[in-house]
Design an enzyme around this catalytic site. Sequence first.
Site, PDB file in Angstrom:
ATOM      1  N   SER A 138      41.040   3.071  51.690  1.00  0.00           N
ATOM      2  CA  SER A 138      41.050   4.360  52.409  1.00  0.00           C
ATOM      3  C   SER A 138      39.852   4.382  53.341  1.00  0.00           C
ATOM      4  O   SER A 138      38.823   3.747  53.051  1.00  0.00           O
ATOM      5  CB  SER A 138      40.927   5.493  51.382  1.00  0.00           C
ATOM      6  N   TYR A 151      36.852   9.489  44.088  1.00  0.00           N
ATOM      7  CA  TYR A 151      37.926   8.853  44.876  1.00  0.00           C
ATOM      8  C   TYR A 151      37.353   7.926  45.963  1.00  0.00           C
ATOM      9  O   TYR A 151      37.737   6.737  46.006  1.00  0.00           O
ATOM     10  CB  TYR A 151      38.854   9.915  45.478  1.00  0.00           C
TER      11      TYR A 151
END
Length: 258
Positions: A138, A151
Amino acid sequence: MTKDTILITGASDGIGAVYADRFAKRGANLILVARRAERLEALAASLRETGVAVEVIAADLSKADDLARIEARLRDDDAITGLINNAGIAGEQAFTQTDPAYLTGLIDLNILAVTRLSRAVAPRFAAKGAGTLINITSVTALMPDGFTAVYPASKAYVLAFTEALQVELGAKGVKVQAVLPGITRTAIWTAEQIANIPAAMVMDVEVMVDAALAGLDMGEPITIPALPDNADLDAYLAARAALRPNLSLKDAAARYRA
Ligand SMILES: NC(=O)c1ccc[n+]([C@@H]2O[C@H](COP(=O)([O-])OP(=O)(O)OC[C@H]3O[C@@H](n4cnc5c(N)ncnc54)[C@H](OP(=O)(O)O)[C@@H]3O)[C@@H](O)[C@H]2O)c1
C-alpha cells in the site's frame, strides 16, 4: 507449453477478484482463496466460462490450521507458477482504542500469512528459476504518519520483505513485484469513508489492477499505480541508498560524542 496456475489470496472481492479475472483472460488456471466460499464459487463459475480451470479453497489465513493447508499446497503443487499475496484487512481505529485482538488478527493476515505463503512457494520457484510472486502492499507503507498505526506498519513490512526477496529470488529468475495501491474503490472502505475522500484521490479497482499488471509486464519491482512520474520513486530509492555507506560505522556521529 505448460499453463500458468496462479494462487490468489483474497480473491472473493475487490483487488483479488479483478486479478483473478485478468489472469483468467491471460489464460492462466486459478486457485482462489478467501473465507467466503460462496463468493469464490460464483466468481469461479463465471471465470470457467473463459476456458480456464478454477479451483476454490475456503480458508481463513489468519488461522494457523487454514494457513498450513495453503502453505502445503504451495509447497507441494508443482503446477503452481504464481502467488498473489493480496488478502489483507485495515479497519483499525486509533491505536489506543483498537482491540488488541483485532490488531493481532491484522498482523496474522497482513504480515504472517504473506511471509509464510511466500516461504512455502519460494524454494520451488527458486529451484526452477521461474515463477511470479506479487505482494500487495500500500502507499501507506511510504507514509506511516498519514494513516493509522498498525496497518501502514504491516504494509511497510510487506514492502521491505518484498524488496529483500527481489534480491534473493530475482537473482534466481523469479519475478517479484510489490504493488502499492493508493485509495482504491473496494469494500475495504465503507461507503461513508469513500464519500468523504476527494474523488480525484480514488482509483477504480479495475484501473488499479490493470496498471499493476502493466507494471509487472514491464518488469517493475515496485509499482505505484497512481504515481505520475516514476522518477520520483527512483529519487526516493536513490536517497535511501545514499544513506547506506554511513549507516553502520565504528564511531558514533560527532553530534552524539560528549
Ligand atoms: N482498497 C484500497 O484502497 C487498498 C489500498 C492499498 C492496499 N490495499 C490492499 O489490497 C488488498 C486487497 O484489498 P481490497 O481493497 O481488495 O479489500 P476487500 O475488497 O475488502 O478484499 C479483501 C479480500 O481479502 C479477503 N480476506 C479478508 N480477510 C481474510 C482472511 N482472514 N483470510 C482469507 N482471506 C481474507 C476477503 O475475502 P473474505 O472476506 O471472503 O475472506 C477479500 O477477498 C489488501 O491487502 C489491502 O490492504 C487496498
